[in-house]
Design an enzyme around this catalytic site. Structure first.
Site, PDB file in Angstrom:
ATOM      1  N   GLY A 195     -51.609  41.328  10.369  1.00 60.76           N
ATOM      2  CA  GLY A 195     -52.804  41.929   9.791  1.00 60.76           C
ATOM      3  C   GLY A 195     -53.233  41.304   8.490  1.00 60.76           C
ATOM      4  N   ILE A 196     -52.771  40.097   8.225  1.00 65.60           N
ATOM      5  CA  ILE A 196     -53.072  39.431   6.960  1.00 65.60           C
ATOM      6  C   ILE A 196     -54.505  38.891   6.922  1.00 65.60           C
ATOM      7  CG2 ILE A 196     -52.434  37.039   7.478  1.00 65.60           C
ATOM      8  CD1 ILE A 196     -51.198  39.024   4.472  1.00 65.60           C
ATOM      9  N   THR A 201     -56.585  35.619  11.736  1.00 68.85           N
ATOM     10  CA  THR A 201     -57.512  35.335  12.834  1.00 68.85           C
ATOM     11  C   THR A 201     -58.905  35.064  12.295  1.00 68.85           C
ATOM     12  OG1 THR A 201     -56.226  36.694  14.363  1.00 68.85           O
ATOM     13  CG2 THR A 201     -58.491  36.185  14.988  1.00 68.85           C
ATOM     14  N   VAL A 202     -59.340  35.847  11.328  1.00 71.88           N
ATOM     15  CA  VAL A 202     -60.640  35.605  10.700  1.00 71.88           C
ATOM     16  C   VAL A 202     -60.633  34.241  10.009  1.00 71.88           C
ATOM     17  CG1 VAL A 202     -62.243  36.391   8.922  1.00 71.88           C
ATOM     18  CG2 VAL A 202     -61.146  38.058  10.439  1.00 71.88           C
ATOM     19  N   LYS A 245     -54.431  30.218  20.792  1.00 72.12           N
ATOM     20  CA  LYS A 245     -53.482  31.281  20.451  1.00 72.12           C
ATOM     21  C   LYS A 245     -52.428  31.284  21.558  1.00 72.12           C
ATOM     22  CE  LYS A 245     -52.349  35.427  18.541  1.00 72.12           C
ATOM     23  NZ  LYS A 245     -52.336  35.865  17.158  1.00 72.12           N
ATOM     24  N   GLY A 292     -50.559  31.335  15.172  1.00 71.41           N
ATOM     25  CA  GLY A 292     -49.318  31.962  15.581  1.00 71.41           C
ATOM     26  C   GLY A 292     -49.460  33.463  15.731  1.00 71.41           C
ATOM     27  N   ALA A 293     -48.435  34.076  16.317  1.00 69.94           N
ATOM     28  CA  ALA A 293     -48.419  35.527  16.520  1.00 69.94           C
ATOM     29  C   ALA A 293     -47.723  36.198  15.343  1.00 69.94           C
ATOM     30  CB  ALA A 293     -47.694  35.868  17.817  1.00 69.94           C
ATOM     31  N   GLY A 294     -48.439  37.069  14.623  1.00 69.94           N
ATOM     32  CA  GLY A 294     -47.835  37.797  13.515  1.00 69.94           C
ATOM     33  C   GLY A 294     -47.355  36.880  12.411  1.00 69.94           C
ATOM     34  N   PRO A 310     -62.647  35.525   0.313  1.00 59.30           N
ATOM     35  CA  PRO A 310     -62.834  36.888  -0.186  1.00 59.30           C
ATOM     36  C   PRO A 310     -63.265  37.829   0.935  1.00 59.30           C
ATOM     37  CG  PRO A 310     -64.769  35.586  -0.664  1.00 59.30           C
ATOM     38  CD  PRO A 310     -63.777  34.646  -0.021  1.00 59.30           C
TER      39      PRO A 310
END
Length: 216
Positions: A12-13, A16-17, A32, A102-104, A185
């Site tokens: 959740g960091i 992906t965005v 992915k 990567g995943a997580g 940001p």
């Protein structure tokens, strides 16, 4: 061919965005390898939408797992055994960059005996480490950098995500002996155009194409 791995200090960091923005800026393909959770928009679909990628830019996942959980658990629930041999970066178009997400986080298990970071070590591709910009990032980011160094994984740099924080950026660069590539940001509303503009303002495209720097 430029091939970059995007990972994070935590789930959740915002990687992906960030990956979507990076793929769009580089005109890259996106991959992915392991997707956990299929009921909501997948990371591949989100990256395509926010990065302005066409369908052929998004390479199919090696594994699509139904449950939004650690890949080792999601795979077990699906009755699937993740085979490390299938987690090999594709090279469909050597003329185009490839962004691999990567995943997580780094220590997320893919099987009972295989961590995500172990796969990165096997690939030996440059890693962009996404980290929160604010409180708590120093501990998480420096620990992640130590783990990467212990496995000799090349690090292109750190991408901070959140409200800009100059002191945290300075200390990560100093104590981690790494480039802080920039800060992405909060983007509201989160649209492809707004994301592309924020990425262009916060990062230099060339920094993602010239490879990791030697530590001084």
């Amino acid at each position: 061919m430029t091939r970059l791995v995007v990972t994070g200090t935590d789930t959740g960091i915002g990687k992906t965005v960030f990956s979507a923005a990076l793929a769009g800026a580089l005109g890259a393909c996106y991959w992915k390898p392991v997707q956990s959770g299929l009921e909501e928009e997948t990371d591949s679909a989100l990256a395509a939408r926010l990065g302005g990628l066409v369908p052929q830019d998004v390479l199919p996942e090696a594994y699509r797992l139904r449950t939004p959980a650690s890949p080792h658990l999601a795979a077990a629930l699906d009755g699937i055994a993740i085979d490390p041999a299938r987690l090999t970066p594709p090279a469909d178009d050597p003329a185009r960059p490839l962004v691999i997400e990567g995943a997580g986080g780094l220590m997320v298990p893919l099987t009972d005996d295989l961590l995500t970071i172990d796969v990165f070590a096997r690939w030996s591709l440059p890693v962009v480490l996404c980290a929160r910009s604010g409180l708590g990032t120093l501990n998480h980011t420096l620990l992640s950098l130590e783990a990467l160094a212990a496995r000799a994984v090349p690090v292109l740099g750190v991408a901070l995500i959140g409200t800009p924080h100059a002191e945290n950026a300075r200390m990560i660069a100093r104590l981690g002996a790494v480039r802080v590539l920039g800060t992405l940001p909060p983007v509201e509303p989160l649209t492809p155009g707004a994301l592309a503009a924020a990425f262009a303002a916060g990062f230099r495209r060339a920094d993602f194409l010239d490879g990791p720097k030697e530590k001084s």
